[in-house]
Design a protein around this motif. Sequence first.
Motif, PDB file in Angstrom:
ATOM      1  N   ARG A  92       0.824  -1.221   0.000  1.00 24.67           N
ATOM      2  CA  ARG A  92       0.000   0.000   0.000  1.00 24.67           C
ATOM      3  C   ARG A  92       0.847   1.254   0.000  1.00 24.67           C
ATOM      4  NH1 ARG A  92      -4.101  -2.385   4.308  1.00 24.67           N
ATOM      5  NH2 ARG A  92      -5.370  -3.578   2.868  1.00 24.67           N
ATOM      6  N   ARG A  93       1.983   1.186   0.731  1.00 25.96           N
ATOM      7  CA  ARG A  93       2.886   2.339   0.814  1.00 25.96           C
ATOM      8  C   ARG A  93       4.249   1.946   0.285  1.00 25.96           C
ATOM      9  NH1 ARG A  93       3.346   4.515   6.719  1.00 25.96           N
ATOM     10  NH2 ARG A  93       4.726   2.734   6.621  1.00 25.96           N
ATOM     11  N   GLU A  94       4.957   2.934  -0.264  1.00 29.86           N
ATOM     12  CA  GLU A  94       6.298   2.680  -0.755  1.00 29.86           C
ATOM     13  C   GLU A  94       7.324   3.261   0.199  1.00 29.86           C
ATOM     14  OE1 GLU A  94       6.876   3.884  -4.803  1.00 29.86           O
ATOM     15  OE2 GLU A  94       5.595   2.269  -5.504  1.00 29.86           O
ATOM     16  N   GLY A  95       8.452   2.570   0.318  1.00 30.88           N
ATOM     17  CA  GLY A  95       9.539   3.095   1.115  1.00 30.88           C
ATOM     18  C   GLY A  95      10.397   1.997   1.700  1.00 30.88           C
TER      19      GLY A  95
ATOM     20  N   SER B  58       4.491  -0.253  -4.438  1.00 32.68           N
ATOM     21  CA  SER B  58       3.113  -0.551  -4.819  1.00 32.68           C
ATOM     22  C   SER B  58       3.030  -1.265  -6.166  1.00 32.68           C
ATOM     23  CB  SER B  58       2.289   0.745  -4.853  1.00 32.68           C
ATOM     24  OG  SER B  58       2.864   1.669  -5.754  1.00 32.68           O
TER      25      SER B  58
END
Length: 102
Positions: free
Chosen positions: A27-30, A44
């Motif tokens: 759901r989130r990038e990092g 994602s």
Amino acid sequence: MSDGEQVDLREHDEGVVVPVLAHAGARREGVLGVRQGRLRVAVSAAPEKGKANKAIAAVLADFFGVAASRVELAAGATNPQKRLLVRGLERDAAREAIAAKF
């Protein structure tokens, strides 16, 4: 870093090789932290036709503050355990960047 764990960075003639544990379709990038000597990277993008690998390279470029063109997949194209080469980055500078965030 997670429980004092260090990332197993490898020196390379052109920079440093960073081991990554990839999470595609997130759901989130990092960069999420460190696990088993690898940076945990979430993107994602779906793991198809190299899309997730490109996204992982972009996340690492942002994390280390380098141009996306300086990050390329070195090994693990179809495996969640990957190695990416960050050109022009020294191992000590990479360690400092990781330590500053984890």
